[in-house]
Design a protein around this motif. Structure first.
Motif, PDB file in Angstrom:
ATOM      1  N   HIS A   1      23.330  47.494  46.048  1.00 48.10           N
ATOM      2  CA  HIS A   1      22.942  49.186  46.311  1.00 48.10           C
ATOM      3  C   HIS A   1      23.918  50.056  45.912  1.00 48.10           C
ATOM      4  CE1 HIS A   1      19.552  47.609  48.473  1.00 48.10           C
ATOM      5  NE2 HIS A   1      20.363  46.596  48.982  1.00 48.10           N
ATOM      6  N   ASP A   2      23.792  51.376  46.004  1.00 49.93           N
ATOM      7  CA  ASP A   2      24.543  52.230  45.988  1.00 49.93           C
ATOM      8  C   ASP A   2      25.528  52.396  46.971  1.00 49.93           C
ATOM      9  OD1 ASP A   2      22.201  54.732  44.255  1.00 49.93           O
ATOM     10  OD2 ASP A   2      23.488  53.274  43.563  1.00 49.93           O
ATOM     11  N   THR A   3      26.936  52.245  46.855  1.00 50.90           N
ATOM     12  CA  THR A   3      27.662  52.108  48.042  1.00 50.90           C
ATOM     13  C   THR A   3      27.819  53.631  48.802  1.00 50.90           C
ATOM     14  OG1 THR A   3      29.648  52.963  46.532  1.00 50.90           O
ATOM     15  CG2 THR A   3      29.379  50.548  46.871  1.00 50.90           C
ATOM     16  N   GLN A   4      27.341  54.659  48.078  1.00 46.96           N
ATOM     17  CA  GLN A   4      27.724  56.160  48.658  1.00 46.96           C
ATOM     18  C   GLN A   4      26.934  56.998  47.806  1.00 46.96           C
ATOM     19  OE1 GLN A   4      30.522  56.433  51.226  1.00 46.96           O
ATOM     20  NE2 GLN A   4      29.600  58.192  52.016  1.00 46.96           N
ATOM     21  N   ALA A   5      25.748  57.674  48.609  1.00 50.53           N
ATOM     22  CA  ALA A   5      25.155  58.711  47.831  1.00 50.53           C
ATOM     23  C   ALA A   5      25.919  59.938  48.016  1.00 50.53           C
ATOM     24  CB  ALA A   5      23.742  58.966  48.557  1.00 50.53           C
ATOM     25  N   PRO A   6      25.651  60.570  47.033  1.00 49.04           N
ATOM     26  CA  PRO A   6      26.406  62.157  47.063  1.00 49.04           C
ATOM     27  C   PRO A   6      25.986  62.903  48.145  1.00 49.04           C
ATOM     28  CG  PRO A   6      24.948  62.021  45.293  1.00 49.04           C
ATOM     29  CD  PRO A   6      24.836  60.628  45.922  1.00 49.04           C
ATOM     30  N   ASP A   7      26.540  63.443  49.194  1.00 50.46           N
ATOM     31  CA  ASP A   7      26.253  64.564  50.017  1.00 50.46           C
ATOM     32  C   ASP A   7      25.886  65.800  49.641  1.00 50.46           C
ATOM     33  OD1 ASP A   7      25.910  65.969  52.319  1.00 50.46           O
ATOM     34  OD2 ASP A   7      27.712  66.045  53.040  1.00 50.46           O
TER      35      ASP A   7
END
Length: 198
Positions: free
Chosen positions: A9-15
């Motif tokens: 999974h994507d570790t951190q989606a952009p805010d």
């Protein structure tokens, strides 16, 4: 699907959200400003206009303040009891607005304005506030006074911003008309059939 087929999974989606602003509302002249919630906005004016729509529709208000979330230094009593401290970066002495949460009692506001103190850092302001306002509060917010933006204070603007909310009264949902068309209006045959049976 077994574990070998699983894709990482994507570790951190952009805010992609606009910056968050905390909103403080003053209900009437002479009362303190209270934290009532937050909005996401692109700039100070956008934050205040959005706050006016969200928080000043009802009940009455006379003033709104907005401050970026990142400008708030906050600490709870539990954190203080465990040795927690605010960032203590040295700076020139400046005024800090002090806010505190006094009770666990359910409320629509989180912290109330307590006053303004001069200090060289958020930690120094907190220590001065504890000395002046007591150390029994449940949470503290320490915010540089220069970080606030406020709604216009001239009488004409205050009237145009907040007067319409004075006359708004709360209505139960049942006070409003039925949404959409009733089934008998959409299907006249069903009402005719019902009439025959009656």
């Amino acid at each position: 699907m077994n574990a070998a087929d699983a894709q990482p999974h994507d570790t951190q989606a952009p805010d992609t959200q606009w910056p968050r602003w905390e909103i403080f509302k003053q209900d009437a002249a002479g009362k303190v400003h209270q934290a009532v919630g937050s909005v996401h906005a692109t700039d100070p004016d956008h934050a205040l206009f959005t706050a006016r729509s969200v928080f000043a529709r009802r009940p009455a208000a006379v003033s709104l303040w907005a401050v970026r979330e990142q400008d708030i230094s906050s600490v709870t009593r539990e954190e203080l009891d465990n040795g927690g401290k605010l960032l203590d970066a040295s700076s020139e002495t400046q005024p800090y607005k002090i806010f505190g949460k006094k009770t666990h009692k359910r409320s629509m506001t989180f912290v109330d304005e307590l006053g303004t103190l001069e200090a060289a850092s958020p930690q120094a302001a907190l220590e001065a506030a504890q000395s002046q306002f007591g150390d029994g509060l449940l949470a503290w917010w320490i915010i540089p006074a220069s970080a606030f933006v406020g709604s216009p204070e001239d009488t004409e603007t205050v009237e145009s911003w907040f007067a319409p909310a004075k006359d708004k009264t709360y209505k139960q949902q049942s006070a409003y008309g039925v949404v959409g068309k009733h089934v008998s209006e959409r299907n006249p045959k069903s009402s005719q059939t019902q009439a025959k049976h009656d």
